[in-house]
Write an enzyme that holds these catalytic residues in place. Structure first.
Site, mmCIF file in Angstrom:
data_model
loop_
_atom_site.group_PDB
_atom_site.id
_atom_site.type_symbol
_atom_site.label_atom_id
_atom_site.label_comp_id
_atom_site.label_asym_id
_atom_site.label_seq_id
_atom_site.Cartn_x
_atom_site.Cartn_y
_atom_site.Cartn_z
ATOM 1 N N GLY A 106 10.630 21.959 -41.391
ATOM 2 C CA GLY A 106 11.107 21.436 -42.673
ATOM 3 C C GLY A 106 10.210 20.269 -43.021
ATOM 4 N N GLU A 107 10.791 19.133 -43.245
ATOM 5 C CA GLU A 107 10.005 17.926 -43.532
ATOM 6 C C GLU A 107 10.509 16.830 -42.602
ATOM 7 O OE1 GLU A 107 7.255 16.899 -45.093
ATOM 8 O OE2 GLU A 107 7.904 15.013 -44.181
ATOM 9 N N SER A 108 9.636 16.429 -41.680
ATOM 10 C CA SER A 108 10.077 15.512 -40.625
ATOM 11 C C SER A 108 10.565 14.172 -41.170
ATOM 12 C CB SER A 108 8.942 15.287 -39.624
ATOM 13 O OG SER A 108 7.782 14.816 -40.281
ATOM 14 N N CYS A 147 7.518 22.743 -35.483
ATOM 15 C CA CYS A 147 6.827 22.132 -36.624
ATOM 16 C C CYS A 147 7.391 20.734 -36.920
ATOM 17 C CB CYS A 147 6.886 23.072 -37.827
ATOM 18 S SG CYS A 147 5.546 22.757 -38.972
ATOM 19 N N ARG A 192 0.694 14.634 -38.254
ATOM 20 C CA ARG A 192 1.325 15.442 -39.309
ATOM 21 C C ARG A 192 0.254 16.062 -40.205
ATOM 22 N NH1 ARG A 192 3.909 12.440 -43.192
ATOM 23 N NH2 ARG A 192 5.135 14.164 -44.017
ATOM 24 N N ILE A 235 2.537 26.266 -41.122
ATOM 25 C CA ILE A 235 2.799 25.808 -42.489
ATOM 26 C C ILE A 235 2.765 24.281 -42.504
ATOM 27 C CG2 ILE A 235 4.408 25.845 -44.425
ATOM 28 C CD1 ILE A 235 5.680 28.371 -43.008
ATOM 29 N N ARG A 236 1.733 23.732 -43.127
ATOM 30 C CA ARG A 236 1.558 22.254 -43.114
ATOM 31 C C ARG A 236 1.863 21.710 -41.722
ATOM 32 N NH1 ARG A 236 0.573 19.766 -47.523
ATOM 33 N NH2 ARG A 236 1.660 17.835 -47.047
ATOM 34 N N HIS A 291 5.942 28.585 -36.314
ATOM 35 C CA HIS A 291 7.311 28.982 -36.684
ATOM 36 C C HIS A 291 7.694 30.343 -36.097
ATOM 37 C CE1 HIS A 291 8.206 25.927 -39.800
ATOM 38 N NE2 HIS A 291 6.890 25.880 -39.910
ATOM 39 N N GLU A 305 10.463 31.591 -35.706
ATOM 40 C CA GLU A 305 11.653 32.140 -36.374
ATOM 41 C C GLU A 305 11.306 32.987 -37.583
ATOM 42 O OE1 GLU A 305 10.528 29.171 -36.527
ATOM 43 O OE2 GLU A 305 10.782 28.345 -38.536
#
Ligand code: GLN
Length: 197
Positions: free
Chosen positions: A50-52, A82, A111, A140-141, A177, A179
């Site tokens: 997600g976004e840490s 991630c 990051r 992803i990023r 990822h 998942e």
């Protein structure tokens, strides 16, 4: 805690639903964790992508950061994917101002390490603990493990040597990822850690 209780997925932000679905497809009792009382019940925890910086802020806002740090120190099996890997890193490079992590993994992660030209990519990774065939990995990023202490085991690296999966005692971290790909071997590996603790 010996594998008792459901497996939790931190459900503050990010792709926690996908992890819960994979765990349930493997027959595990999986629950989202948003409160300290829910964290206290689980026998293992996934911190999703997600976004840490958002997961960091929400975990402090929901009074989960301190209980999470305690659980990590007490030996709860925790796997960060991630953004979750960033949350588990002792040192975060290129975080936003004031960004904190939970820590536990004796690593420094950077990051968004692949820059804007290569925000997302997919590749095949050899991951010896998962056996053959190689793992199709989606980035992803994604963060990169820039440095690690000698107590950290590298589970996977890119062909250029950059480390993208690590393990240290009760903790697992992946830049990518699992998942999202339908390959459940990493989730099975984590579940085997949960049941063996
Ligand atoms: N770039 C995100 C972060 O800093 C991580 C991206 C992801 O989890 N897919 O948290």
């Amino acid at each position: 805690m010996a594998g008792r209780g459901p497996v939790g997925v931190l459900a503050l932000q990010g792709d926690f639903r996908e992890h819960i679905a994979v765990l349930r497809s493997l027959g595990a009792d999986a629950v989202g964790v948003r409160r300290p009382s829910e964290l206290a019940e689980v026998s293992g925890l996934i911190i999703p992508g997600g976004e840490s910086s958002v997961i960091d802020k929400l975990s402090r806002l929901f009074d989960l950061a301190a209980p999470l740090k305690r659980a990590i120190a007490d030996g709860l099996p925790v796997w960060g994917t991630c953004a979750g890997l960033i949350m588990l890193a002792d040192t975060v490079l290129d975080g936003i101002q004031g960004q904190q992590s939970l820590g536990g993994l004796d690593i420094a992660v950077r990051r968004n390490a692949f820059g804007s030209q290569l925000d997302s990519f997919e590749t095949e990774l050899d991951i010896p603990v998962l056996g053959e065939p190689s793992v199709h990995a989606v980035f992803i990023r994604a963060p990169i493990v820039e440095s690690a202490s000698t107590s950290v085991t590298t589970l996977a690296a890119l062909p250029d040597g950059r480390v993208v999966a690590v393990e240290q005692n009760n903790l697992l971290g992946t830049s990518f990822h699992p998942e999202m790909t339908g390959d459940t071997r990493f989730h099975e590996y984590f579940l085997s850690k949960v049941t063996s603790q």
